[in-house]
Structure formats: structure tokens, C-alpha cells
Scaffold this motif. Structure first.
Motif, PDB file in Angstrom:
ATOM      1  N   LYS A 191       4.610  44.419  15.507  1.00  0.00           N
ATOM      2  CA  LYS A 191       5.875  44.228  14.354  1.00  0.00           C
ATOM      3  C   LYS A 191       6.448  45.530  14.437  1.00  0.00           C
ATOM      4  O   LYS A 191       5.645  46.546  14.298  1.00  0.00           O
TER       5      LYS A 191
ATOM      6  N   ARG B 295      -7.460  43.125   2.990  1.00  0.00           N
ATOM      7  CA  ARG B 295      -5.839  42.562   3.400  1.00  0.00           C
ATOM      8  C   ARG B 295      -5.674  42.429   4.618  1.00  0.00           C
ATOM      9  O   ARG B 295      -6.798  43.244   5.505  1.00  0.00           O
ATOM     10  N   ASP B 296      -4.813  41.975   5.360  1.00  0.00           N
ATOM     11  CA  ASP B 296      -4.430  41.703   6.734  1.00  0.00           C
ATOM     12  C   ASP B 296      -5.664  41.737   7.715  1.00  0.00           C
ATOM     13  O   ASP B 296      -6.121  42.649   8.385  1.00  0.00           O
TER      14      ASP B 296
ATOM     15  N   PHE C  67      -2.365  55.765  10.562  1.00  0.00           N
ATOM     16  CA  PHE C  67      -1.459  56.495   9.759  1.00  0.00           C
ATOM     17  C   PHE C  67      -1.605  58.277   9.800  1.00  0.00           C
ATOM     18  O   PHE C  67      -2.562  58.545   9.623  1.00  0.00           O
TER      19      PHE C  67
ATOM     20  N   HIS D 270       6.408  38.482   9.981  1.00  0.00           N
ATOM     21  CA  HIS D 270       5.938  39.611   9.402  1.00  0.00           C
ATOM     22  C   HIS D 270       4.759  40.132  10.059  1.00  0.00           C
ATOM     23  O   HIS D 270       4.856  40.506  11.256  1.00  0.00           O
ATOM     24  N   GLU D 271       3.817  39.632   9.263  1.00  0.00           N
ATOM     25  CA  GLU D 271       2.445  39.747   9.996  1.00  0.00           C
ATOM     26  C   GLU D 271       2.296  38.416  10.860  1.00  0.00           C
ATOM     27  O   GLU D 271       1.882  37.427  10.217  1.00  0.00           O
TER      28      GLU D 271
ATOM     29  N   SER E 221      -5.591  50.613   9.300  1.00  0.00           N
ATOM     30  CA  SER E 221      -5.219  49.412   8.538  1.00  0.00           C
ATOM     31  C   SER E 221      -4.796  48.456   9.501  1.00  0.00           C
ATOM     32  O   SER E 221      -4.618  48.807  10.691  1.00  0.00           O
ATOM     33  N   THR E 222      -5.050  47.213   9.024  1.00  0.00           N
ATOM     34  CA  THR E 222      -4.175  45.987   9.623  1.00  0.00           C
ATOM     35  C   THR E 222      -4.710  46.098  11.151  1.00  0.00           C
ATOM     36  O   THR E 222      -4.196  46.072  12.157  1.00  0.00           O
TER      37      THR E 222
ATOM     38  N   GLN F 208      -3.497  50.360  12.824  1.00  0.00           N
ATOM     39  CA  GLN F 208      -2.396  50.969  12.350  1.00  0.00           C
ATOM     40  C   GLN F 208      -3.171  52.398  12.026  1.00  0.00           C
ATOM     41  O   GLN F 208      -3.928  52.639  11.311  1.00  0.00           O
TER      42      GLN F 208
ATOM     43  N   ARG G  87       7.580  34.415   6.404  1.00  0.00           N
ATOM     44  CA  ARG G  87       8.107  35.418   5.772  1.00  0.00           C
ATOM     45  C   ARG G  87       9.608  35.997   5.640  1.00  0.00           C
ATOM     46  O   ARG G  87      10.315  35.792   4.730  1.00  0.00           O
TER      47      ARG G  87
ATOM     48  N   ASP H 281       7.074  53.336   6.315  1.00  0.00           N
ATOM     49  CA  ASP H 281       5.662  52.737   6.605  1.00  0.00           C
ATOM     50  C   ASP H 281       5.483  53.201   8.150  1.00  0.00           C
ATOM     51  O   ASP H 281       5.082  52.112   8.874  1.00  0.00           O
TER      52      ASP H 281
ATOM     53  N   TRP I 279      -2.712  49.777   1.679  1.00  0.00           N
ATOM     54  CA  TRP I 279      -3.059  50.077   2.811  1.00  0.00           C
ATOM     55  C   TRP I 279      -3.194  51.329   3.038  1.00  0.00           C
ATOM     56  O   TRP I 279      -3.267  52.035   4.432  1.00  0.00           O
TER      57      TRP I 279
ATOM     58  N   HIS J 124       3.359  48.104  13.689  1.00  0.00           N
ATOM     59  CA  HIS J 124       2.537  47.481  12.797  1.00  0.00           C
ATOM     60  C   HIS J 124       1.890  46.221  13.335  1.00  0.00           C
ATOM     61  O   HIS J 124       2.234  45.660  14.415  1.00  0.00           O
ATOM     62  N   ASP J 125       0.883  45.823  12.844  1.00  0.00           N
ATOM     63  CA  ASP J 125       0.201  44.259  13.049  1.00  0.00           C
ATOM     64  C   ASP J 125      -0.182  44.126  14.442  1.00  0.00           C
ATOM     65  O   ASP J 125       0.297  43.281  15.052  1.00  0.00           O
TER      66      ASP J 125
HETATM   67  C1  AAL Z   1       1.245  44.208   6.302  1.00  0.00           C
HETATM   68  C2  AAL Z   1       1.580  44.635   7.419  1.00  0.00           C
HETATM   69  C3  AAL Z   1       1.439  46.187   7.828  1.00  0.00           C
HETATM   70  C4  AAL Z   1       2.165  47.137   6.896  1.00  0.00           C
HETATM   71  C5  AAL Z   1       1.573  46.586   5.516  1.00  0.00           C
HETATM   72  C6  AAL Z   1       0.173  46.859   5.998  1.00  0.00           C
HETATM   73  O1  AAL Z   1       1.841  43.360   5.779  1.00  0.00           O
HETATM   74  O2  AAL Z   1       2.791  44.205   8.054  1.00  0.00           O
HETATM   75  O3  AAL Z   1      -0.013  46.631   7.448  1.00  0.00           O
HETATM   76  O4  AAL Z   1       1.858  48.542   7.246  1.00  0.00           O
HETATM   77  O5  AAL Z   1       2.091  45.319   5.489  1.00  0.00           O
END
Ligand code: AAL
Length: 383
Positions: free
Chosen positions: A244, A86-87, A181, A282-283, A163-164, A179, A299, A190, A126, A228-229
Motif C-alpha cells: 500500500k 496488530r497487523d 522505519f 488499506h491493509e 512493523s506490519t 515496514q 476500509r 507514516d 506501530w 506499507h503492508d
Molecule cells: C496499518 C498499516 C501500516 C501503517 C500502520 C501500521 O494499518 O497500513 O502498518 O503504517 O497502519
């Protein structure tokens, strides 16, 4: 007086009399005047001349529908939620091949949610993830190349999950922002800052900076908990990194995006004093357009599903609205780092293809979107 008559009576009073004598008032001419006519106009018709006819109003260039295509090579077969991709980052082209980086989680069990996650069990898609990458010759068939950035050992930023990601190419060096964590996503919120790794080649090896590069805001700040993002571009000779934050929760009414700028990819980054610079999305994906920056704000938020533009990378406004904007878009932006001052737009990229995963949780796989947000749509360079 019966109730019905009273209501009709009330409505009669509420009907607003049209000012002046309608018969005498000059009606709007049949052929739309190209100059603003000197007659009373409604707000809607004022906007036609004050906004939409303005030479810097890009509705025609920044309106697009979006089309989606499954991609080959990144395994859609897993539906039990144990694998997530994802992302995606922006797509770049190097030595004739496209590259993309993304969150990849491959765990024995699917995500358990904020309540079920633990030291050893992932909470969300994530959580306990790494940054993987894939390459393609055509943007439709991809080959997964493997891990780019692993979770570092404690206490380095990202030990719980990285992530992301997004990519920056600056003076021949490659930088992956992501990101980082330092606790389970969902523990409080988050919550994470952003870290960075760099390499001399898009194939790595990647060296982590091992410290936060975009820190969380101070106590009480809009971006106190989550950064984020991360989304870097090169603009006006500097690095413009958009991100974000979520106002410490999930205020669905507003999703805010901020900007941090720097003279060097490893910082120090200064946050824009006008942050947040977008009130929706959002993203959110960005791309240079004409002399400014455009944004896909999908979104969430009052201006959700809009394509926005700013003349300076800071003061964004809605230029067009569309439907089914790509979620977590990672566009192919040929001029993301050229700082040309005359951005040409985008025509495709990767994004979320959400599928129902294990335990009914939605988890994401990657897919391709195509759009017409380019001034040179038919130019092979845009493909
Ligand atoms: C995604 C992004 C960021 C959030 C989660 C993973 O859509 O906005 O990465 O932390 O959701």
C-alpha cells in the motif's frame, strides 16, 4: 404563479417521457431469459448479461459475510495502551502447527501521537515495535513464542521500528518482509520503505538483509513516502509482492495498492508499470483464486468493502461487495506459495480486534475471522 405551482410545473417538464409507446413495448418476460433478450435494456439489466452472467465473473464464489471470534493466548487484558499486537501476517502451516507474525509494541507508556512522540516516546501503535510470532494447533488458541525480528541498530533500516510483517516461503527458506522505519512514524507522515529477514525455519533465527528491499518511489511518485503492508505471493513462477502507499497523506477518497515482482525473494524487485493496481483498500489481503489473484479491499477508497479479482494479478475489478470485511486481514492461504494456477481461496485468518486503549486512543489486538471464500469450503486442508 405561486412558487409551489412553479416547482410542480418544473418537475412536470423534468419527468423524462419513456421512449415509444409503453403499451406496445415488449415488457421483460416473467421467466428470466438465460440469453440476453433482443429488447431495449436498462444499464442494470445489461450488466446482468454482460458482467454477472460472464463465465469469469465470480460473484457467487467471491461473495461472503465475515464472522469474528476472540482468540485465546494473546492477552486481551491490557487496556492502557502499553501493549499492542496488530497487523498480522498471513497464517502458514508448518509441521502441523499454524504460525503468525505481527507487530508487537510493549512500552512503558502508551502511544503519544505524532506531536507527543519523541526519541524515547512512541508516537503510534506501530512505533518502537518489533516483529513477534505465535503458534497454534487450531487457529483459536495461540501461544506467543516471542520476538522474531528486533529493531536493528542505527542506521540499519528499521532502527526506529519494524512493523506490519508478512511471510513468504520460497524453496524451503522463510522470508519476513516488514515496514522498516528510519524516523518516528508521524514525523512527516507514516514514511518507511520495506526490509526483509530470512531463516531456515519459521522459528528463526532470522537474519536481516540490512538494506531496503522495496524502496520508496522517486520524488513526486505516488509511493514516494510510504511502502506499507508488504504482502508476498508466488504467482506465475515469480514473487508478486503487493503493498500500500498513501499518496503522501490520508486521501480517504482513494487508497492505492501497488505491485512489485522479483525472481528472488531478496530482489531486485521491479514495480509494476501500471501501479497502482488497486484504487481502494488499506491493509489489503490477497489470495490466489482460479488462475488469478483475489483481494479483500476494505476500509478506504471508492471501492471500499469489496472483494476484487484479477485474471493476471494486475488488472483488478470488483467481483462482490460485502460488509465488515476484516481489518488488516492475515488469512490462512494454503496455496499462497504453490503457484498452482488454480487458487482455491480462503476460509479463515487473523485480523484486528480494535479495543480502546490508553488515553482514549484506539489500539489493536488480534482476533480471528472466518469466511466462505473457498471453492473447497469443507476440505480439511482449508481449515
Ligand atoms: C496499518 C498499516 C501500516 C501503517 C500502520 C501500521 O494499518 O497500513 O502498518 O503504517 O497502519
Amino acid at each position: 404563479m405561486k412558487k409551489g405551482c412553479m416547482i410542480y410545473g418544473l418537475l412536470a417538464v423534468l419527468i423524462v417521457p419513456i421512449p415509444g409507446n409503453a403499451a406496445e413495448q415488449q415488457s421483460f418476460p416473467y421467466k428470466l431469459p438465460m440469453e440476453k433478450p433482443d429488447i431495449p435494456l436498462s444499464e442494470a439489466m445489461e450488466r446482468v448479461y454482460d458482467d454477472y452472467a460472464s463465465p469469469t465473473y465470480w460473484w457467487n464464489e467471491l461473495f461472503s459475510k465475515f464472522r469474528y471470534t476472540p482468540i485465546e493466548g494473546l492477552d486481551y487484558s491490557n487496556h492502557d495502551g502499553t501493549v499492542t499486537r496488530r497487523d498480522p501476517s498471513k497464517v502458514i502451516k508448518h509441521a502441523g502447527r499454524y504460525y503468525v507474525w505481527y507487530t508487537c509494541r510493549k512500552t512503558e507508556v502508551p502511544p503519544q501521537g505524532a506531536q507527543g512522540g519523541s526519541e524515547t516516546l512512541p508516537s503510534f501503535d506501530w512505533d518502537m515495535s518489533e516483529i513477534w510470532y505465535a503458534t497454534s494447533e487450531d487457529g483459536f488458541t495461540w501461544k506467543e513464542q516471542g520476538v522474531a525480528v528486533r529493531r536493528p541498530p542505527k542506521p540499519a533500516p528499521g532502527w526506529r521500528s519494524v512493523s506490519t510483517p508478512d511471510i513468504l516461503v520460497w524453496k524451503g527458506t522463510y522470508y519476513l518482509y516488514y515496514q522498516a522505519f528510519q524516523e518516528m512514524p508521524g514525523k512527516r507522515g507514516d514514511d518507511c520503505p520495506v526490509a526483509v529477514s530470512w531463516a531456515d525455519s519459521p522459528d528463526g533465527p532470522w537474519t536481516p538483509l540490512n538494506r531496503t528491499v522495496i524502496p520508496n518511489g522517486p520524488a513526486g511518485a505516488w509511493d514516494q513516502y510510504s511502502i506499507h503492508d508488504p504482502y508476498p505471493l508466488v504467482y506465475r513462477g515469480r514473487i508478486y509482492l503487493y503493498y500500500k502507499s498513501d499518496f503522501n497523506g490520508r486521501p480517504e477518497l482513494i487508497r492505492a495498492q501497488g505491485l512489485a515482482t522479483a525472481d528472488h525473494p531478496l530482489g531486485p524487485f521491479e514495480k509494476c508499470p501500471l501501479n497502482p493496481v488497486l484504487n481502494s483498500g488499506h491493509e489489503t489481503a490477497y489470495f490466489p483464486f482460479k488462475g488469478g489473484i483475489a483481494a479483500l479491499a476494505g476500509r478506504h477508497g471508492n471501492e471500499m468493502e469489496s472483494i476484487q479479482w484479477s485474471p493476471d494479478g494486475i488488472n483488478f475489478r470488483e467481483e462482490a461487495n460485502s460488509t465488515l470485511l476484516p481489518v488488516a486481514a492475515g488469512p490462512y492461504v494454503p496455496d499462497a506459495f504453490t503457484d498452482s494456477g488454480d487458487g482455491r481461496g480462503i476460509t479463515w485468518g487473523l485480523c484486528h480486534f480494535t479495543q480502546v486503549g490508553g488515553q482514549g486512543r484506539m489500539h489493536s489486538m488480534l482476533g480471528r475471522f472466518d469466511c466462505d471464500l473457498s471453492l473447497d469450503y469443507h476440505d480439511p486442508q482449508m481449515k
